[in-house]
Design an enzyme around this catalytic site. Sequence first.
Site, PDB file in Angstrom:
ATOM      1  N   SER A 128       0.845  -1.199   0.000  1.00 20.65           N
ATOM      2  CA  SER A 128       0.000   0.000   0.000  1.00 20.65           C
ATOM      3  C   SER A 128       0.883   1.252   0.000  1.00 20.65           C
ATOM      4  CB  SER A 128      -0.967  -0.053   1.185  1.00 20.65           C
ATOM      5  OG  SER A 128      -1.991   0.897   1.049  1.00 20.65           O
ATOM      6  N   HIS A 163      -4.081  -1.741  -4.433  1.00 21.28           N
ATOM      7  CA  HIS A 163      -5.502  -2.074  -4.198  1.00 21.28           C
ATOM      8  C   HIS A 163      -6.349  -1.897  -5.458  1.00 21.28           C
ATOM      9  CE1 HIS A 163      -4.160  -2.013  -0.084  1.00 21.28           C
ATOM     10  NE2 HIS A 163      -3.993  -0.705  -0.079  1.00 21.28           N
TER      11      HIS A 163
END
Length: 246
Positions: A128, A163
């Site tokens: 992330s 993501h």
Amino acid sequence: MSHPPQVALLGGGFSTDEDGLLDDWVLAQARTHRLKVCFLPTASGDAPGYAEKFLTAFRDRPDCEPSVLHLFDRKLGDDALRTFVLAQDVVYVGGGNTANLLAVWRVHGLDRLLREAYDGGTLMCGISAGANCWAQSSHTDSFGPLTHLPDGLGLLPGSVCPHYDSEPGRRRSYRSAVATGVLPAGWALDDGTGALFTNGRLTETVSRAPGAHVYRVVRDGGGEADERALPGRELRRGTGTAGRRP
């Protein structure tokens, strides 16, 4: 002889997956008998639970010597910090706020130390925000709504979007940013994938989940986003990899 500079972008790992496949893959890239692996939880504000989860996942590995570097309650002076960072085989960066992570690193001079360690062969990786930070720019929710951040460490050319398959709006927003030139061409990761870069060039992609991909996203000649799923290996327990995906 030191290893070539490498960065691994992760769409999973100890914080999201129970099988440990992506972490096994990352550690295998370092190719050292007993690895010094340092976790940087800066993007989460050095959340204690996050750091403890890392230590729980890595402390019992016979091939690892895990540690956590806290900057919000820093203990090391400048010289000691440099010695510590340069001694690591792997630097593993956690998720959270990309913009805050970069700001804190720069205040402490850690951005320069990480570049020095990278040039010396330390493997850089993260999930992330910990994937976003290595590129020139990234797609982020650091400021609330999804937007672009033209401000990274620049170890990798172009942009990164994590993501890609799991957060609403990610795919559409990132494609739009690349199509309009707000972000340069880059790499988008589904959850459950990994991408390894050596000397700034993509050398491998992997997945722990069928149907999960790493994508190359570029602006085509007509001002639209061209998205291409990249072939890669499927990771499996015991064997590490399986056949090449189409």
